[in-house]
Design a protein around this motif. Structure first.
Motif, PDB file in Angstrom:
ATOM      1  N   VAL A 112       0.834  -1.197   0.000  1.00  0.00           N
ATOM      2  CA  VAL A 112       0.000   0.000   0.000  1.00  0.00           C
ATOM      3  C   VAL A 112       0.873   1.252   0.000  1.00  0.00           C
ATOM      4  CG1 VAL A 112      -1.952  -1.108   1.134  1.00  0.00           C
ATOM      5  CG2 VAL A 112      -0.156  -0.059   2.529  1.00  0.00           C
ATOM      6  N   LYS A 113       0.259   2.366  -0.383  1.00  0.00           N
ATOM      7  CA  LYS A 113       0.944   3.660  -0.401  1.00  0.00           C
ATOM      8  C   LYS A 113       0.670   4.387   0.917  1.00  0.00           C
ATOM      9  CE  LYS A 113       0.278   6.085  -4.098  1.00  0.00           C
ATOM     10  NZ  LYS A 113      -0.479   6.756  -5.194  1.00  0.00           N
ATOM     11  N   ILE A 114       1.719   4.954   1.511  1.00  0.00           N
ATOM     12  CA  ILE A 114       1.627   5.575   2.832  1.00  0.00           C
ATOM     13  C   ILE A 114       2.064   7.029   2.771  1.00  0.00           C
ATOM     14  CG2 ILE A 114       2.451   5.491   5.216  1.00  0.00           C
ATOM     15  CD1 ILE A 114       0.682   3.109   4.438  1.00  0.00           C
ATOM     16  N   LEU A 115       1.267   7.897   3.393  1.00  0.00           N
ATOM     17  CA  LEU A 115       1.594   9.323   3.478  1.00  0.00           C
ATOM     18  C   LEU A 115       2.154   9.613   4.866  1.00  0.00           C
ATOM     19  CD1 LEU A 115       1.421  12.205   2.232  1.00  0.00           C
ATOM     20  CD2 LEU A 115      -0.871  12.375   3.243  1.00  0.00           C
ATOM     21  N   VAL A 116       3.359  10.149   4.932  1.00  0.00           N
ATOM     22  CA  VAL A 116       3.961  10.493   6.219  1.00  0.00           C
ATOM     23  C   VAL A 116       3.338  11.791   6.726  1.00  0.00           C
ATOM     24  CG1 VAL A 116       6.099  10.963   7.466  1.00  0.00           C
ATOM     25  CG2 VAL A 116       6.104   9.358   5.529  1.00  0.00           C
ATOM     26  N   GLU A 117       2.748  11.745   7.899  1.00  0.00           N
ATOM     27  CA  GLU A 117       2.014  12.875   8.463  1.00  0.00           C
ATOM     28  C   GLU A 117       2.957  13.804   9.234  1.00  0.00           C
ATOM     29  OE1 GLU A 117      -0.323  15.639   9.293  1.00  0.00           O
ATOM     30  OE2 GLU A 117      -1.163  13.975   8.122  1.00  0.00           O
ATOM     31  N   SER A 118       2.999  15.073   8.851  1.00  0.00           N
ATOM     32  CA  SER A 118       3.896  16.040   9.486  1.00  0.00           C
ATOM     33  C   SER A 118       3.168  17.100  10.296  1.00  0.00           C
ATOM     34  CB  SER A 118       4.766  16.719   8.414  1.00  0.00           C
ATOM     35  OG  SER A 118       5.567  15.769   7.736  1.00  0.00           O
ATOM     36  N   GLU A 119       1.843  17.191  10.170  1.00  0.00           N
ATOM     37  CA  GLU A 119       1.092  18.223  10.891  1.00  0.00           C
ATOM     38  C   GLU A 119       0.423  17.678  12.141  1.00  0.00           C
ATOM     39  OE1 GLU A 119      -2.637  21.367  10.230  1.00  0.00           O
ATOM     40  OE2 GLU A 119      -1.911  20.145   8.554  1.00  0.00           O
ATOM     41  N   TYR A 120      -0.378  16.632  11.983  1.00  0.00           N
ATOM     42  CA  TYR A 120      -1.090  16.059  13.115  1.00  0.00           C
ATOM     43  C   TYR A 120      -0.247  14.972  13.783  1.00  0.00           C
ATOM     44  CZ  TYR A 120      -5.044  18.287  10.741  1.00  0.00           C
ATOM     45  OH  TYR A 120      -5.866  19.177  10.124  1.00  0.00           O
ATOM     46  N   VAL A 121      -0.525  14.722  15.079  1.00  0.00           N
ATOM     47  CA  VAL A 121       0.158  13.638  15.778  1.00  0.00           C
ATOM     48  C   VAL A 121      -0.888  12.700  16.377  1.00  0.00           C
ATOM     49  CG1 VAL A 121       2.205  14.997  16.293  1.00  0.00           C
ATOM     50  CG2 VAL A 121       0.339  14.931  17.947  1.00  0.00           C
ATOM     51  N   ARG A 122      -0.505  11.444  16.520  1.00  0.00           N
ATOM     52  CA  ARG A 122      -1.408  10.446  17.078  1.00  0.00           C
ATOM     53  C   ARG A 122      -1.402  10.482  18.593  1.00  0.00           C
ATOM     54  NH1 ARG A 122      -0.418   5.726  19.389  1.00  0.00           N
ATOM     55  NH2 ARG A 122      -2.145   4.250  19.557  1.00  0.00           N
ATOM     56  N   ALA A 123      -0.208  10.574  19.199  1.00  0.00           N
ATOM     57  CA  ALA A 123      -0.103  10.488  20.654  1.00  0.00           C
ATOM     58  C   ALA A 123       1.260  11.003  21.091  1.00  0.00           C
ATOM     59  CB  ALA A 123      -0.283   9.043  21.115  1.00  0.00           C
ATOM     60  N   VAL A 124       1.391  11.262  22.386  1.00  0.00           N
ATOM     61  CA  VAL A 124       2.672  11.669  22.963  1.00  0.00           C
ATOM     62  C   VAL A 124       2.923  10.841  24.217  1.00  0.00           C
ATOM     63  CG1 VAL A 124       2.602  14.032  22.080  1.00  0.00           C
ATOM     64  CG2 VAL A 124       1.566  13.509  24.297  1.00  0.00           C
ATOM     65  N   ALA A 125       4.199  10.709  24.572  1.00  0.00           N
ATOM     66  CA  ALA A 125       4.548   9.986  25.787  1.00  0.00           C
ATOM     67  C   ALA A 125       3.865  10.642  26.981  1.00  0.00           C
ATOM     68  CB  ALA A 125       6.061   9.975  25.973  1.00  0.00           C
ATOM     69  N   GLY A 126       3.269   9.821  27.821  1.00  0.00           N
ATOM     70  CA  GLY A 126       2.511  10.349  28.953  1.00  0.00           C
ATOM     71  C   GLY A 126       1.039  10.496  28.653  1.00  0.00           C
ATOM     72  N   GLY A 127       0.685  10.413  27.369  1.00  0.00           N
ATOM     73  CA  GLY A 127      -0.717  10.495  26.977  1.00  0.00           C
ATOM     74  C   GLY A 127      -1.355   9.119  26.995  1.00  0.00           C
ATOM     75  N   THR A 128      -2.235   8.866  26.035  1.00  0.00           N
ATOM     76  CA  THR A 128      -2.958   7.587  26.021  1.00  0.00           C
ATOM     77  C   THR A 128      -2.565   6.700  24.839  1.00  0.00           C
ATOM     78  OG1 THR A 128      -4.806   8.609  24.824  1.00  0.00           O
ATOM     79  CG2 THR A 128      -4.932   8.572  27.243  1.00  0.00           C
ATOM     80  N   GLY A 129      -1.404   6.979  24.241  1.00  0.00           N
ATOM     81  CA  GLY A 129      -0.986   6.199  23.080  1.00  0.00           C
ATOM     82  C   GLY A 129      -0.784   4.729  23.351  1.00  0.00           C
ATOM     83  N   THR A 130      -0.430   4.385  24.597  1.00  0.00           N
ATOM     84  CA  THR A 130      -0.222   2.981  24.930  1.00  0.00           C
ATOM     85  C   THR A 130      -1.533   2.268  25.250  1.00  0.00           C
ATOM     86  OG1 THR A 130       0.168   3.573  27.232  1.00  0.00           O
ATOM     87  CG2 THR A 130       2.103   3.386  25.816  1.00  0.00           C
ATOM     88  N   ALA A 131      -2.619   3.019  25.348  1.00  0.00           N
ATOM     89  CA  ALA A 131      -3.926   2.433  25.652  1.00  0.00           C
ATOM     90  C   ALA A 131      -4.738   2.272  24.370  1.00  0.00           C
ATOM     91  CB  ALA A 131      -4.692   3.315  26.638  1.00  0.00           C
ATOM     92  N   LYS A 132      -5.560   1.243  24.349  1.00  0.00           N
ATOM     93  CA  LYS A 132      -6.447   1.050  23.195  1.00  0.00           C
ATOM     94  C   LYS A 132      -7.776   1.681  23.575  1.00  0.00           C
ATOM     95  CE  LYS A 132      -7.083  -2.532  19.670  1.00  0.00           C
ATOM     96  NZ  LYS A 132      -6.335  -1.803  18.648  1.00  0.00           N
ATOM     97  N   THR A 133      -7.884   2.970  23.279  1.00  0.00           N
ATOM     98  CA  THR A 133      -9.044   3.742  23.700  1.00  0.00           C
ATOM     99  C   THR A 133      -9.566   4.581  22.544  1.00  0.00           C
ATOM    100  OG1 THR A 133      -9.857   5.328  25.347  1.00  0.00           O
ATOM    101  CG2 THR A 133      -7.598   5.643  24.574  1.00  0.00           C
ATOM    102  N   ALA A 134     -10.845   4.889  22.577  1.00  0.00           N
ATOM    103  CA  ALA A 134     -11.533   5.497  21.435  1.00  0.00           C
ATOM    104  C   ALA A 134     -10.918   6.811  20.980  1.00  0.00           C
ATOM    105  CB  ALA A 134     -13.007   5.703  21.786  1.00  0.00           C
ATOM    106  N   GLY A 135     -10.487   7.642  21.939  1.00  0.00           N
ATOM    107  CA  GLY A 135      -9.980   8.961  21.583  1.00  0.00           C
ATOM    108  C   GLY A 135      -8.787   8.928  20.657  1.00  0.00           C
ATOM    109  N   ASN A 136      -7.933   7.909  20.809  1.00  0.00           N
ATOM    110  CA  ASN A 136      -6.774   7.797  19.923  1.00  0.00           C
ATOM    111  C   ASN A 136      -7.198   7.642  18.470  1.00  0.00           C
ATOM    112  OD1 ASN A 136      -5.158   7.837  22.192  1.00  0.00           O
ATOM    113  ND2 ASN A 136      -4.805   5.635  22.231  1.00  0.00           N
TER     114      ASN A 136
END
Length: 358
Positions: A177-201
């Motif tokens: 598949v073709k992938i676009l590297v995202e430079s503006e938005y971020v998914r998560a940061v350390a200390g946030g909820t990136g390690t959790a499988k939660t709806a907001g992510n």
């Protein structure tokens, strides 16, 4: 949950099954679902398997306002030998508790949750498609139900397991598949909820995915939220790169989900003696590897696709082609091995598969 006693109410109105070739992910559901309630001071109670049905929530329920929810994704496979198999389900329940802890939600009793799932599968076993590449997708989730608008952890919760028959992710074999590297938005940061499988992510990822869709790309490659230079995930999957013969994947850093397929890939590569390293991986390193002809393969890993090869990356206007846009030898071998273990057609030397009695 503190009891294995599960009340069963049979669904008298059986749902019509969809032919395997017409299955669309997450749109058709089995006849029954498992439900348990939690009340602070009492714990988990009223365990039941009931007809699949709509939920009734107070308009002020915490989930609707503050997003207290966690979920998991797993699959059941029905092989030609008639045995139902689950792939590392204890890891899903363990991770669900890690997610719940991050969201200040109660812990589930993992062994009892698995027992409830097994009973649900026994009741709705006929819903597991038999065709090659198909499976029964399983979605355990927990929501906060207290009717209260104060910003605090809910005192009541509901844990539910629903199941959906799904078709083959790849209709005609796996394709890059073709992938676009995202430079503006971020998914998560350390200390946030990136390690959790939660709806907001997942909600916060939709905007970037819309941009990728418009520009003809299948997924977004997420970079770190601080420097916007280090690779984290691809879409909702973990990501791997084979560079000059060595496989590398971003190290878990507090913002990356500890994927069960990711974990399995790492263990499988080590078993094969393939060099595998978990560390920081920058987009500049990927660019240099491409320019030097050392970017051998790239792929995402997750429950739905297992392995999703990457054929092209776009970063800051530059295009990086991976293995001439074709599925790599290692990606193909990993896909065939993992799916073979999951379906019971390849030996499982790791004890990953849980078989349900016929």
């Amino acid at each position: 949950m503190n009891s294995l006693k599960i009340r069963f109410t049979e669904n008298e109105m059986k749902n019509e099954k969809t032919p395997a070739e017409q299955l669309v992910f997450g749109t058709k559901f089995t006849d029954h679902m498992f439900v348990a309630d939690y009340t602070e001071g009492t714990g988990w109670h009223d365990h039941r398997i009931v007809p699949y049905q709509a939920l009734t929530l107070d308009p002020s329920a915490s989930i609707l306002h503050y997003g207290q929810t966690v979920f998991e994704g797993m699959k059941a496979y029905l092989s030609e030998d008639g045995i139902v198999r689950l792939f590392r389900p204890e890891q899903n329940m363990k991770r669900m508790n890690i997610s719940a802890d991050r969201l200040s939600m109660p812990q589930i009793e993992e062994e009892l949750a698995l027992e409830a799932l097994k009973q649900l599968l026994e009741i709705d076993k006929e819903w597991i498609p038999k065709e090659q590449g198909t499976s029964l997708y399983i979605r355990p989730f927990m929501i906060a139900t207290e009717a209260h608008l104060g910003v605090s952890a809910s005192k009541t919760y509901t844990f539910i397991i629903i199941m959906s028959p799904v078709g083959s992710y790849y209709k005609e074999g796996i394709h890059p598949v073709k992938i676009l590297v995202e430079s503006e938005y971020v998914r998560a940061v350390a200390g946030g909820t990136g390690t959790a499988k939660t709806a907001g992510n997942y909600a916060s990822s939709l905007k970037a995915q819309e941009v990728a869709d418009r520009e003809g790309y299948a997924q977004v490659l997420w970079l770190d939220g601080l420097e916007r230079k280090y690779i984290e995930e691809v879409g909702s999957m973990n990501v791997f790169f084979k560079i000059d013969g060595e496989v590398v994947t971003p190290a878990l850093n507090g913002s990356i989900l500890d994927g069960i397929t990711r974990k399995s890939i790492i263990e499988l590569l080590k078993y094969w003696g393939v060099p595998i390293t978990e560390r920081k991986v920058s987009m500049e390193e990927i660019r240099e590897a491409f320019l030097n002809g050392k970017l051998d393969e790239a792929f995402g890993t997750g429950t739905a696709a297992v392995i999703s090869p990457i054929g092209e990356l776009r970063w800051k206007g530059e295009l990086f082609y991976v293995n001439n846009g074709e599925t790599g030898e290692l990606s193909q071998k990993l896909y065939e091995t993992l799916t073979g273990i999951q379906r019971g057609v390849i030996e499982d030397p790791f004890g990953w598969v849980v078989e349900l009695k016929k």
